[in-house]
Design a protein around this motif. Structure first.
Motif, PDB file in Angstrom:
ATOM      1  N   ASP A  97      33.804 -13.108  -8.162  1.00  0.00           N
ATOM      2  CA  ASP A  97      32.667 -13.100  -9.059  1.00  0.00           C
ATOM      3  C   ASP A  97      33.012 -12.850 -10.688  1.00  0.00           C
ATOM      4  OD1 ASP A  97      30.320 -13.313  -7.268  1.00  0.00           O
ATOM      5  OD2 ASP A  97      30.917 -11.234  -6.605  1.00  0.00           O
ATOM      6  N   VAL A  99      33.895 -13.939 -14.233  1.00  0.00           N
ATOM      7  CA  VAL A  99      33.333 -14.749 -15.303  1.00  0.00           C
ATOM      8  C   VAL A  99      34.163 -14.572 -16.641  1.00  0.00           C
ATOM      9  CG1 VAL A  99      31.211 -15.625 -16.747  1.00  0.00           C
ATOM     10  CG2 VAL A  99      30.757 -15.022 -14.513  1.00  0.00           C
ATOM     11  N   PRO A 111      28.534 -14.877  -9.416  1.00  0.00           N
ATOM     12  CA  PRO A 111      28.596 -16.329  -9.132  1.00  0.00           C
ATOM     13  C   PRO A 111      28.795 -16.744  -7.596  1.00  0.00           C
ATOM     14  CG  PRO A 111      30.336 -15.550 -10.983  1.00  0.00           C
ATOM     15  CD  PRO A 111      29.313 -14.500 -10.273  1.00  0.00           C
ATOM     16  N   ILE A 119      25.616 -23.489 -11.184  1.00  0.00           N
ATOM     17  CA  ILE A 119      26.685 -23.018 -12.049  1.00  0.00           C
ATOM     18  C   ILE A 119      26.735 -24.353 -13.171  1.00  0.00           C
ATOM     19  CG2 ILE A 119      29.126 -23.033 -12.281  1.00  0.00           C
ATOM     20  CD1 ILE A 119      28.989 -21.442  -9.624  1.00  0.00           C
ATOM     21  N   ILE A 133      35.255 -19.584 -14.370  1.00  0.00           N
ATOM     22  CA  ILE A 133      34.369 -18.943 -13.336  1.00  0.00           C
ATOM     23  C   ILE A 133      35.022 -18.704 -12.090  1.00  0.00           C
ATOM     24  CG2 ILE A 133      33.077 -20.936 -12.694  1.00  0.00           C
ATOM     25  CD1 ILE A 133      30.605 -19.156 -12.618  1.00  0.00           C
TER      26      ILE A 133
END
Length: 236
Positions: A97, A99, A111, A119, A133
């Motif tokens: 997850d 970022v 995510p 996305i 990401i």
């Protein structure tokens, strides 16, 4: 090219598009996306205009879509351990997850709770900021390319298993099959990995992209080489 068949993620194919059917084996609580504290990013594809052109990028090898994708990259198999080593340099504790910390406008959901299409929409809606990401810090051109190689369409959930499957394409770009077949030396394989993941170091301890767009190595060469030797012992 040797196909890598892993049992935990099966894709169904319909209307020319593969759809992932596995969610993370380690679901997280519903919360805002964690932020990767690392500055490292995937080395961008210069043709896509995300950054200025970079010198001497390794050319991706031709990788056909594979019908089955890897197990979650937290297991004990050698490739899983390599993925975990790379993730340690790229995403830290945020994991799947993550970022990139420079993204001022972050996704509204974790995510792993988004689809690839969501996305892509976040990327399109937030120009002018970093968009790395996931556990392997995919940047937009890389994400789109490896998703296309895998046959993952916009409805594909960005689950842990999908992220691992995408990262496997990049491991093959770096020469994983050749390395495992002893047709590529360990040091050159590590160099190739560092040319894909900016958080990994060269023997001098610096990133291949040191200082470029804020990139720097996030682990030492000793840690990187030691980790590789534990995964694939010399002479083992």
């Amino acid at each position: 090219m040797v196909r890598i068949l892993w049992p935990a993620l099966v894709l169904t194919v319909g209307a020319g598009m593969a759809r992932a059917e596995l969610n993370s084996l380690f679901p997280r609580a519903d919360a805002s996306p964690e932020t990767a504290t690392r500055a490292s990013l995937f080395a961008p594809d210069a043709r896509m205009g995300f950054f200025a052109p970079l010198p001497d990028r390794i050319a991706p090898t031709s990788v056909a879509p594979i019908i089955v994708a890897p197990i979650i990259g937290t297991g004990t198999a050698a490739v899983d351990r390599l993925l975990s080593l790379i993730a340690r340099a790229e995403a830290g504790s945020a994991g799947y997850d993550a970022v990139q910390h420079g993204a001022r406008v972050r996704p509204v959901r974790l995510p792993t709770q988004m689809t690839l299409g969501e996305i892509y929409q976040w990327i399109d809606d937030t120009p002018g900021q970093p968009h790395a990401i996931g556990r392997y810090q995919f940047i937009p051109p890389t994400l789109r390319r490896v998703a296309n190689v895998r046959g993952f369409g916009p409805d594909t959930p960005f689950t842990a298993g999908v992220q691992d499957a995408l990262a496997l394409v990049l491991l093959e770009d770096a020469g994983l099959s050749q390395f495992k077949a002893s047709a590529l030396g360990r040091r050159q394989f590590m160099h190739n990995l560092a040319r894909i993941w900016a958080g990994l170091p060269l023997p001098n301890g610096r990133s291949y992209y040191e200082g470029y767009a804020g990139n720097s190595a996030t682990m030492s060469w000793v840690a990187f080489s030691g980790g590789m030797e534990r995964i694939w012992p010399v002479g083992g």
